[in-house]
Design a protein around this motif. Structure first.
Motif, PDB file in Angstrom:
ATOM      1  N   LEU A 158       0.813  -1.211   0.000  1.00 20.88           N
ATOM      2  CA  LEU A 158       0.000   0.000   0.000  1.00 20.88           C
ATOM      3  C   LEU A 158       0.852   1.269   0.000  1.00 20.88           C
ATOM      4  O   LEU A 158       0.468   2.278  -0.606  1.00 20.88           O
ATOM      5  CB  LEU A 158      -0.951  -0.014   1.194  1.00 20.88           C
ATOM      6  N   LEU A 159       1.999   1.230   0.659  1.00 22.79           N
ATOM      7  CA  LEU A 159       2.888   2.386   0.611  1.00 22.79           C
ATOM      8  C   LEU A 159       3.369   2.643  -0.816  1.00 22.79           C
ATOM      9  O   LEU A 159       3.430   3.788  -1.265  1.00 22.79           O
ATOM     10  CB  LEU A 159       4.082   2.177   1.539  1.00 22.79           C
ATOM     11  N   ARG A 160       3.710   1.597  -1.524  1.00 23.26           N
ATOM     12  CA  ARG A 160       4.116   1.765  -2.924  1.00 23.26           C
ATOM     13  C   ARG A 160       2.956   2.330  -3.742  1.00 23.26           C
ATOM     14  O   ARG A 160       3.138   3.221  -4.582  1.00 23.26           O
ATOM     15  CB  ARG A 160       4.576   0.430  -3.511  1.00 23.26           C
ATOM     16  N   THR A 161       1.758   1.829  -3.487  1.00 22.80           N
ATOM     17  CA  THR A 161       0.588   2.287  -4.227  1.00 22.80           C
ATOM     18  C   THR A 161       0.319   3.765  -3.999  1.00 22.80           C
ATOM     19  O   THR A 161       0.124   4.533  -4.951  1.00 22.80           O
ATOM     20  CB  THR A 161      -0.645   1.458  -3.822  1.00 22.80           C
ATOM     21  N   VAL A 162       0.317   4.180  -2.738  1.00 20.12           N
ATOM     22  CA  VAL A 162       0.014   5.581  -2.433  1.00 20.12           C
ATOM     23  C   VAL A 162       1.143   6.491  -2.906  1.00 20.12           C
ATOM     24  O   VAL A 162       0.892   7.590  -3.417  1.00 20.12           O
ATOM     25  CB  VAL A 162      -0.267   5.755  -0.932  1.00 20.12           C
ATOM     26  N   ALA A 163       2.385   6.045  -2.774  1.00 25.13           N
ATOM     27  CA  ALA A 163       3.491   6.858  -3.278  1.00 25.13           C
ATOM     28  C   ALA A 163       3.390   7.024  -4.794  1.00 25.13           C
ATOM     29  O   ALA A 163       3.629   8.120  -5.329  1.00 25.13           O
ATOM     30  CB  ALA A 163       4.829   6.216  -2.905  1.00 25.13           C
ATOM     31  N   ASP A 164       3.025   5.965  -5.495  1.00 21.42           N
ATOM     32  CA  ASP A 164       2.849   6.069  -6.943  1.00 21.42           C
ATOM     33  C   ASP A 164       1.714   7.017  -7.292  1.00 21.42           C
ATOM     34  O   ASP A 164       1.817   7.813  -8.235  1.00 21.42           O
ATOM     35  CB  ASP A 164       2.569   4.685  -7.543  1.00 21.42           C
ATOM     36  N   LEU A 165       0.616   6.933  -6.543  1.00 22.61           N
ATOM     37  CA  LEU A 165      -0.500   7.855  -6.788  1.00 22.61           C
ATOM     38  C   LEU A 165      -0.057   9.303  -6.590  1.00 22.61           C
ATOM     39  O   LEU A 165      -0.414  10.190  -7.376  1.00 22.61           O
ATOM     40  CB  LEU A 165      -1.666   7.522  -5.858  1.00 22.61           C
ATOM     41  N   ALA A 166       0.712   9.540  -5.535  1.00 25.64           N
ATOM     42  CA  ALA A 166       1.181  10.895  -5.271  1.00 25.64           C
ATOM     43  C   ALA A 166       2.070  11.398  -6.410  1.00 25.64           C
ATOM     44  O   ALA A 166       1.925  12.540  -6.865  1.00 25.64           O
ATOM     45  CB  ALA A 166       1.941  10.939  -3.951  1.00 25.64           C
ATOM     46  N   LEU A 167       2.971  10.575  -6.878  1.00 19.36           N
ATOM     47  CA  LEU A 167       3.857  10.994  -7.956  1.00 19.36           C
ATOM     48  C   LEU A 167       3.100  11.171  -9.269  1.00 19.36           C
ATOM     49  O   LEU A 167       3.414  12.062 -10.066  1.00 19.36           O
ATOM     50  CB  LEU A 167       4.988   9.977  -8.118  1.00 19.36           C
ATOM     51  N   ASP A 168       2.093  10.348  -9.482  1.00 21.01           N
ATOM     52  CA  ASP A 168       1.295  10.469 -10.705  1.00 21.01           C
ATOM     53  C   ASP A 168       0.447  11.733 -10.721  1.00 21.01           C
ATOM     54  O   ASP A 168       0.259  12.360 -11.770  1.00 21.01           O
ATOM     55  CB  ASP A 168       0.387   9.245 -10.870  1.00 21.01           C
TER      56      ASP A 168
END
Length: 222
Positions: A158-168
């Protein structure tokens, strides 16, 4: 999973430790600034664990759940919000009525609330006094609520998912940062699994933290 924020004056009642919310309370209320971080529009994400999305916290709906999580000893050891519902309500309300640089969200996995997130502008946060902040740095605080969801690798996913969402969705942000307590080994390990790198140890007012960074330029490498 996460420790406390960097500012010892950020939260009422606990002068000996910083507040978990990154918003600093003011003696004189000032007009709210426009929201600078808004995950509500980031949409759902597909993860190996199932569909995941962030939804804004509503105290009228979510306070009993959040209070239960905060009173779990494993959570309370780092968030220090064990106590009556009013304590958690004050913590969340300070962000909901603050200047908009930090926002509280529930993480829903397969439609079930199972995590609490604070997404914030780290460069506008007291944390920026303790590391070489860059403009628009995105900060994350997170806890996995149900005990049955811990220890299964969900934190890293989930940390990877949210970090990716933030960068996107935040193109001006070149990286995502976090500052878990060094003692919180499970949290540090989850950030590493999520593609964050350990940057440095940081002496914050109430803890020694691990500065974790996920760089946009390295997101497909780490």
């Amino acid at each position: 999973m996460q420790g406390q924020s960097a500012d010892a004056a950020a939260r009422p009642r606990r002068a000996r430790r910083p507040g978990r919310h990154p918003v600093r309370l003011r003696h004189h209320r000032q007009p709210a600034a426009p929201v600078t971080v808004d995950p509500a529009g980031w949409g759902p994400a597909t993860t190996p664990a199932g569909p995941f999305r962030l939804v804004p916290v509503r105290t009228d709906r979510d306070l009993p759940l959040l209070t239960r999580w905060m009173n779990d000893p494993a959570v309370a050891a780092f968030w220090e919000l064990a106590g009556p519902p009013a304590l958690t309500a004050d913590h969340v309300r300070a962000q909901l009525t603050g200047d908009g640089h930090s926002v509280p969200y529930l993480g829903l996995l397969d439609g079930t609330p199972m995590s609490y997130w604070e997404v914030y502008r780290a460069d506008l946060d007291p944390l920026a006094r303790h590391y070489p902040a860059r403009p628009h740095d995105t900060g994350l605080h997170v806890l996995i609520g149900p005990a049955g969801d811990r220890g299964r690798g969900l934190g890293g996913v989930l940390l990877r998912t949210v970090a990716d969402l933030a960068l996107d969705h935040r193109p001006a942000s070149s990286r995502v940062v976090a500052e878990p307590d060094l003692r919180n080994i499970a949290s540090v390990a989850a950030f590493l699994k999520a593609g964050f790198r350990f940057s440095a140890e940081a002496d914050l007012p109430a803890k020694r933290a691990a500065l974790m960074i996920r760089d946009r330029s390295l997101r497909h490498v780490l």
